[in-house]
Motif scaffolding. Structure first.
Motif, mmCIF file in Angstrom:
data_model
loop_
_atom_site.group_PDB
_atom_site.id
_atom_site.type_symbol
_atom_site.label_atom_id
_atom_site.label_comp_id
_atom_site.label_asym_id
_atom_site.label_seq_id
_atom_site.Cartn_x
_atom_site.Cartn_y
_atom_site.Cartn_z
ATOM 1 N N UNK A 165 53.995 50.117 72.862
ATOM 2 C CA UNK A 165 53.128 50.891 73.602
ATOM 3 C C UNK A 165 52.228 51.521 72.843
ATOM 4 N N UNK A 166 50.499 51.223 73.522
ATOM 5 C CA UNK A 166 49.334 51.106 72.636
ATOM 6 C C UNK A 166 48.016 51.760 74.162
ATOM 7 N N UNK A 167 48.025 53.024 73.386
ATOM 8 C CA UNK A 167 47.015 53.901 74.291
ATOM 9 C C UNK A 167 45.334 54.357 73.770
ATOM 10 N N UNK A 168 44.654 53.729 75.178
ATOM 11 C CA UNK A 168 43.342 53.765 74.983
ATOM 12 C C UNK A 168 42.806 53.814 76.065
ATOM 13 N N UNK A 169 43.297 55.747 76.044
ATOM 14 C CA UNK A 169 42.180 56.325 77.119
ATOM 15 C C UNK A 169 41.830 57.241 76.836
ATOM 16 N N UNK A 170 40.581 57.758 77.596
ATOM 17 C CA UNK A 170 39.647 59.220 77.598
ATOM 18 C C UNK A 170 40.748 60.000 77.933
ATOM 19 N N UNK A 171 40.988 61.449 77.164
ATOM 20 C CA UNK A 171 41.475 62.665 77.104
ATOM 21 C C UNK A 171 40.723 63.279 78.854
ATOM 22 N N UNK A 172 41.535 63.429 79.960
ATOM 23 C CA UNK A 172 41.119 63.911 81.217
ATOM 24 C C UNK A 172 42.235 64.925 81.502
ATOM 25 N N UNK A 173 42.272 65.484 82.505
ATOM 26 C CA UNK A 173 43.293 65.982 83.364
ATOM 27 C C UNK A 173 44.546 65.599 83.679
ATOM 28 N N UNK A 174 44.167 64.409 84.824
ATOM 29 C CA UNK A 174 45.187 62.969 84.519
ATOM 30 C C UNK A 174 46.165 62.652 83.917
ATOM 31 N N UNK A 199 34.430 59.146 73.517
ATOM 32 C CA UNK A 199 34.764 60.508 73.906
ATOM 33 C C UNK A 199 33.685 61.656 74.304
ATOM 34 N N UNK A 200 34.387 62.221 75.530
ATOM 35 C CA UNK A 200 33.183 63.302 75.259
ATOM 36 C C UNK A 200 34.528 64.631 75.965
ATOM 37 N N UNK A 201 35.002 64.706 75.572
ATOM 38 C CA UNK A 201 36.279 66.284 75.864
ATOM 39 C C UNK A 201 36.102 67.169 74.932
ATOM 40 N N UNK A 202 35.212 67.435 74.243
ATOM 41 C CA UNK A 202 34.419 68.302 73.492
ATOM 42 C C UNK A 202 33.846 68.920 74.209
ATOM 43 N N UNK A 203 33.124 68.170 75.249
ATOM 44 C CA UNK A 203 31.594 68.502 75.464
ATOM 45 C C UNK A 203 32.375 69.051 77.034
ATOM 46 N N UNK A 204 31.891 70.126 77.589
ATOM 47 C CA UNK A 204 31.969 70.919 78.897
ATOM 48 C C UNK A 204 30.705 70.377 79.819
ATOM 49 N N UNK A 205 31.400 69.116 80.508
ATOM 50 C CA UNK A 205 29.687 68.779 81.003
ATOM 51 C C UNK A 205 29.604 69.313 81.692
ATOM 52 N N UNK A 206 30.014 70.433 82.728
ATOM 53 C CA UNK A 206 29.675 71.012 84.414
ATOM 54 C C UNK A 206 28.441 71.772 83.818
ATOM 55 N N UNK A 207 29.378 72.322 82.220
ATOM 56 C CA UNK A 207 27.940 73.610 82.181
ATOM 57 C C UNK A 207 26.913 72.995 81.533
ATOM 58 N N UNK A 208 26.774 71.355 81.224
ATOM 59 C CA UNK A 208 25.831 70.731 80.855
ATOM 60 C C UNK A 208 25.137 70.525 81.825
#
Length: 316
Positions: free
Chosen positions: A202-211, A80-89
């Motif tokens: 039901x089991x969840x295996x997705x990244x955390x995004x706006x979607x 996961x990269x949801x705790x990284x500000x990818x835009x700023x990087x």
């Protein structure tokens, strides 16, 4: 070169193979000795003069990135990269890498273990037996049931294999579905709504995004079967915890297995009051094997970027 190493599982006395490789590359290493992910305020003084950074679940904000003029690579220990500000990087020409698949077996096995624990009420029965009770309780067999896997990446595929070993029917939804893989491995493809309405588990295996944020909410929960077992071993924000709590109260959700929460640790979470909730402390990737796999790949990614070699795991 100066390198900051913050994953709590990657310390000087652990993962010797990975650290030996890193020490050969640099003799200027700084470690996180807090035993937890670092905050913005804690990161800046440690990272400001570093060339490379092997990152755990720290909060890598725009302010952190702007404070580190020498930094060339953030090598995530994990997927996961949801705790990284990818835009700023990206704006500061800092490569961000991750370790996809390195912890898939560990997380997939835990997710299936949570489902089995809920189906047979293992944690609550263990507690009652330890107290001297000899309880009689009716559980649910997994054989013949339908498991719906949302996200058929490396982790979802491990869950599918485990489920098939228990003679379960496996259906899956993935916005980037590999239909040929699914067909080859006996996994039936469904739309999101179809999966919600057809699966007992039901089991969840997705990244955390706006979607994906709160994709499991009051409306989507109502599409599920009564007494559904819901598992989340990915990111907490995918489930609206207020809606899940209501689903538990009404019995719409028959059991909830969580290895991730919207707020971690989940202090005073009302979800923890239910005896059909099995909670673990975001420990899916915490096996000896996964820790070594992630550490080795995170170190190799960092070295590849810092030595201008090709790195296949750059995400920004």
């Amino acid at each position: 070169m100066k390198i900051l190493v913050t994953p709590t599982s990657l310390q000087p006395d652990k993962n010797s193979k990975a650290l030996e490789r890193l020490k050969k590359f640099s003799d200027n290493l700084t470690f996180n000795n807090t035993g937890r992910p670092l905050t913005e305020e804690e990161l800046i003084p440690l990272l400001k003069d570093c060339d490379g950074y092997i990152a755990g679940l720290d909060n890598i904000t725009k302010k952190v990135i702007e404070s580190c003029p020498r930094l060339k690579v953030i090598s995530r220990y994990g997927t996961g990269t949801d705790r990284v500000d990818l835009k700023a990087a990206s704006e500061h020409h800092i490569a961000v890498t991750n370790t996809p698949g390195a912890n898939a077996e560990a997380v997939g096995e835990l997710a299936f273990g949570l489902a089995l624990s809920i189906a047979r009420k293992i944690p609550s029965l263990s507690v009652r037996t330890s107290k001297g009770e000899w309880a009689r309780s009716t559980g649910m067999e997994l054989a013949g049931k339908t498991i719906g896997i949302i996200g058929l990446g490396a982790i979802g595929r491990v869950v599918a294999r485990c489920a098939q070993g228990f003679s379960m029917k496996v259906i899956s939804y993935d916005p980037f579905m590999d239909a040929s893989y699914a067909s080859e491995h006996g996994i039936e493809v469904r739309s999101f709504e179809e999966l919600l309405s057809q699966a007992e588990i039901i089991t969840l295996h997705l990244p955390l995004t706006d979607q994906t944020r709160h994709m499991i909410n009051s409306e989507t929960i109502q599409l599920m079967k009564d007494n559904v077992i819901l598992i989340n071993a990915s990111r907490g924000g995918i489930i609206d915890e207020t809606a899940a709590c209501e689903g538990l109260k009404t019995g719409k959700i028959g059991g909830l297995g969580l290895d991730a929460f919207e707020k971690e640790p989940p202090v005073d979470s009302p979800l923890l009051a239910f005896d059909n909730v099995v909670a673990t402390p975001h420990t899916g990737a915490h096996t000896k094997e996964a820790a070594e796999n992630m550490a080795v790949l995170a170190v190799e990614n960092l070295i590849s970027v810092l030595t201008d070699q090709t790195c296949p795991y750059i995400v920004n």
